[in-house]
Design a protein around this motif. Structure first.
Motif, mmCIF file in Angstrom:
data_model
loop_
_atom_site.group_PDB
_atom_site.id
_atom_site.type_symbol
_atom_site.label_atom_id
_atom_site.label_comp_id
_atom_site.label_asym_id
_atom_site.label_seq_id
_atom_site.Cartn_x
_atom_site.Cartn_y
_atom_site.Cartn_z
ATOM 1 N N LYS A 162 -18.157 -13.047 -71.919
ATOM 2 C CA LYS A 162 -19.596 -13.284 -72.056
ATOM 3 C C LYS A 162 -19.635 -11.879 -73.262
ATOM 4 O O LYS A 162 -19.228 -11.171 -73.477
ATOM 5 N N GLU A 170 -21.054 -6.078 -81.242
ATOM 6 C CA GLU A 170 -20.493 -7.816 -80.636
ATOM 7 C C GLU A 170 -20.208 -6.859 -78.966
ATOM 8 O O GLU A 170 -19.026 -6.511 -79.181
ATOM 9 N N TYR A 174 -22.643 -10.025 -76.242
ATOM 10 C CA TYR A 174 -24.034 -9.602 -75.683
ATOM 11 C C TYR A 174 -23.874 -9.182 -77.731
ATOM 12 O O TYR A 174 -22.483 -8.548 -77.891
ATOM 13 N N ILE A 208 -30.382 -5.040 -75.610
ATOM 14 C CA ILE A 208 -29.270 -6.105 -75.884
ATOM 15 C C ILE A 208 -29.445 -7.585 -74.971
ATOM 16 O O ILE A 208 -30.527 -7.765 -74.492
ATOM 17 N N TYR A 209 -28.853 -8.349 -75.794
ATOM 18 C CA TYR A 209 -28.328 -9.886 -74.886
ATOM 19 C C TYR A 209 -27.312 -11.042 -75.647
ATOM 20 O O TYR A 209 -26.905 -10.373 -76.364
ATOM 21 N N THR A 210 -27.958 -12.215 -75.717
ATOM 22 C CA THR A 210 -26.634 -13.305 -75.775
ATOM 23 C C THR A 210 -27.653 -13.580 -76.638
ATOM 24 O O THR A 210 -29.295 -13.935 -77.222
ATOM 25 N N LEU A 220 -24.523 -8.925 -65.132
ATOM 26 C CA LEU A 220 -23.759 -9.516 -64.920
ATOM 27 C C LEU A 220 -22.936 -9.894 -64.023
ATOM 28 O O LEU A 220 -22.196 -8.906 -63.293
ATOM 29 N N SER A 259 -29.890 -16.091 -75.293
ATOM 30 C CA SER A 259 -30.854 -15.166 -74.540
ATOM 31 C C SER A 259 -32.026 -14.732 -75.581
ATOM 32 O O SER A 259 -34.116 -14.805 -74.907
ATOM 33 N N ASP A 297 -28.518 -13.650 -67.941
ATOM 34 C CA ASP A 297 -27.470 -12.474 -68.714
ATOM 35 C C ASP A 297 -27.323 -11.611 -67.713
ATOM 36 O O ASP A 297 -25.861 -11.170 -67.789
ATOM 37 N N ILE A 298 -28.071 -11.187 -67.176
ATOM 38 C CA ILE A 298 -28.306 -9.667 -66.342
ATOM 39 C C ILE A 298 -28.939 -10.409 -65.196
ATOM 40 O O ILE A 298 -30.278 -10.778 -65.212
ATOM 41 N N TYR A 342 -25.920 -6.246 -78.915
ATOM 42 C CA TYR A 342 -26.216 -4.830 -79.130
ATOM 43 C C TYR A 342 -27.126 -4.578 -79.600
ATOM 44 O O TYR A 342 -26.320 -3.832 -81.225
#
Length: 133
Positions: free
Chosen positions: A92, A82, A94, A106-108, A26, A111, A23-24, A96
């Motif tokens: 997209k 969010e 994420y 930070i993530y999805t 981006l 992930s 995801d990173i 936080y």
């Protein structure tokens, strides 16, 4: 010898094709970023909408420089946000987690399932949470 080379090439193609995309960094043209605060009950409250191109590019540049970390201290209380990166074609999202005294992460959602999480810099935090003027 030629069969081994072909098998190795096929194996590389299969592994590369099957690996999950991170995801990173981006890699999309973002036209707008929306920042929401999430309550304990996962209720969203929009904090800001970022449409300034320079600020969007600064956020993406900073996001793409982040280093991987882990979920240590993830149980610590803190603020959850969010972050929606929106383009004309897709969005997209994420999460936080900002914890005072501990680096934010930070993530999805996808992930996080694979324990892929990134350490948020102070600069990125300021860019994301600064109220639009």
């Amino acid at each position: 010898m030629r069969i081994i080379t072909i098998q190795m090439i096929l194996a590389i193609i299969i592994v590369t094709g099957c690996s999950t995309k991170q995801d990173i960094p981006l890699e999309m043209k973002v036209s707008k970023i929306e920042v929401y605060s999430l309550s304990v009950n996962q209720e969203k409250e929009r904090l800001s909408t970022i449409t300034d191109n320079e600020r969007i590019q600064a956020i993406i540049t900073e996001l793409n420089k982040l280093n991987k970390t882990d979920f240590a201290h993830s149980e610590s209380p803190g603020d959850l946000y969010e972050i929606h990166f929106i383009s004309e074609e897709k969005e997209k999202v994420y999460l936080y987690h900002n914890v005072v005294g501990i680096e934010g992460k930070i993530y999805t959602r996808s992930s996080a399932k694979n324990d892929l999480v990134w350490k948020v810099s102070n600069k990125l935090s300021e860019y994301l949470l600064r109220v639009n003027r």
